[in-house]
Design an enzyme around this catalytic site. Structure first.
Site, PDB file in Angstrom:
ATOM      1  N   TYR A  24       3.106   0.195  13.649  1.00 46.45           N
ATOM      2  CA  TYR A  24       3.778   1.187  12.828  1.00 46.45           C
ATOM      3  C   TYR A  24       3.176   2.572  13.012  1.00 46.45           C
ATOM      4  O   TYR A  24       2.005   2.746  13.319  1.00 46.45           O
ATOM      5  CB  TYR A  24       3.819   0.784  11.351  1.00 46.45           C
ATOM      6  CG  TYR A  24       2.493   0.625  10.652  1.00 46.45           C
ATOM      7  CD1 TYR A  24       1.998   1.635   9.836  1.00 46.45           C
ATOM      8  CD2 TYR A  24       1.748  -0.541  10.779  1.00 46.45           C
ATOM      9  CE1 TYR A  24       0.794   1.486   9.173  1.00 46.45           C
ATOM     10  CE2 TYR A  24       0.555  -0.699  10.123  1.00 46.45           C
ATOM     11  CZ  TYR A  24       0.076   0.328   9.320  1.00 46.45           C
ATOM     12  OH  TYR A  24      -1.132   0.175   8.674  1.00 46.45           O
ATOM     13  N   HIS A  51       0.822  -1.202   0.000  1.00 44.33           N
ATOM     14  CA  HIS A  51       0.000   0.000   0.000  1.00 44.33           C
ATOM     15  C   HIS A  51       0.861   1.258   0.000  1.00 44.33           C
ATOM     16  O   HIS A  51       1.996   1.240   0.442  1.00 44.33           O
ATOM     17  CB  HIS A  51      -0.868   0.067   1.268  1.00 44.33           C
ATOM     18  CG  HIS A  51      -1.782  -1.080   1.442  1.00 44.33           C
ATOM     19  ND1 HIS A  51      -1.670  -1.955   2.470  1.00 44.33           N
ATOM     20  CD2 HIS A  51      -2.846  -1.485   0.712  1.00 44.33           C
ATOM     21  CE1 HIS A  51      -2.629  -2.865   2.385  1.00 44.33           C
ATOM     22  NE2 HIS A  51      -3.343  -2.599   1.315  1.00 44.33           N
TER      23      HIS A  51
END
Length: 192
Positions: free
Chosen positions: A132, A62
């Site tokens: 993340y 992505h």
């Protein structure tokens, strides 16, 4: 912390240096000053945690397009994953090349993924968890993707891919006409 830039400019591997004693260890995972010394500057308005119970689960590749392009700082906090970053910056000398690295809590590594890269990972162990930080918030209209098996990039995954969401499979092959001619893909393992 130890900083190692990959052959793809802007993509970094950051290794923490744990200090051990009888209680366990302590390790710094972020320091504005230390990151800035390497030109790595970002604010983190969003933090994400992904969990996958099965090995062979694909997440990504992505990215978000401007004005919502984002930097990511990715760390595996449980299990083990094979993390891949793919350079999609049209002006880059390494456009179309990718780099891969194993991440796990025992290895104490994180990957700094700059803007203009597609990012994804494959779970290697069961019950894998990835934490993340992103420098921009998630904006669905700005999200784009590259298929994990797109022949344009020939990414070499270390184990069979068992679980892929339906929308990942329907992404078209990368359209080379939108950018410039690709260089040959890398082997993805040269910067461990």
């Amino acid at each position: 912390m130890k900083f190692t830039e990959s052959p793809l400019p802007g993509l970094w591997l950051i290794e923490t240096e744990p200090v051990h004693d009888h209680r366990g260890f302590f390790a710094r995972t972020w320091s504005d000053d230390e990151f800035a010394e390497h030109g790595l500057v970002a604010a983190w308005p969003q933090q994400n945690l992904q969990y996958s119970p099965r090995p062979g689960t694909m997440r990504g590749l992505h990215y978000q397009v401007p004005p919502h392009a984002e930097v990511k700082l990715v760390r595996c906090t449980r299990g083990r994953v094979y993390d891949v970053a793919l350079d999609l910056r049209p002006e880059s000398q390494t456009f179309g090349k990718w780099a891969g690295n194993y991440l796990s809590p025992d290895e104490h590594k994180a990957v700094w993924v700059p803007q203009g890269f597609a990012h994804g990972y494959l779970t290697i162990e069961p019950h894998s968890e990835v934490f993340y930080l992103t420098s921009n918030k998630y904006v669905p209209a700005s999200v784009r993707g590259v298929r994990y098996d797109d022949p344009t990039f020939a990414i070499s995954w270390p184990i069979d891919i068992e679980l892929v969401p339906t929308d990942y499979v329907t992404w078209p092959d990368f359209n080379e006409d939108r950018t410039r001619e690709l260089s040959p893909p890398s082997d993805g393992d040269g910067w461990r």
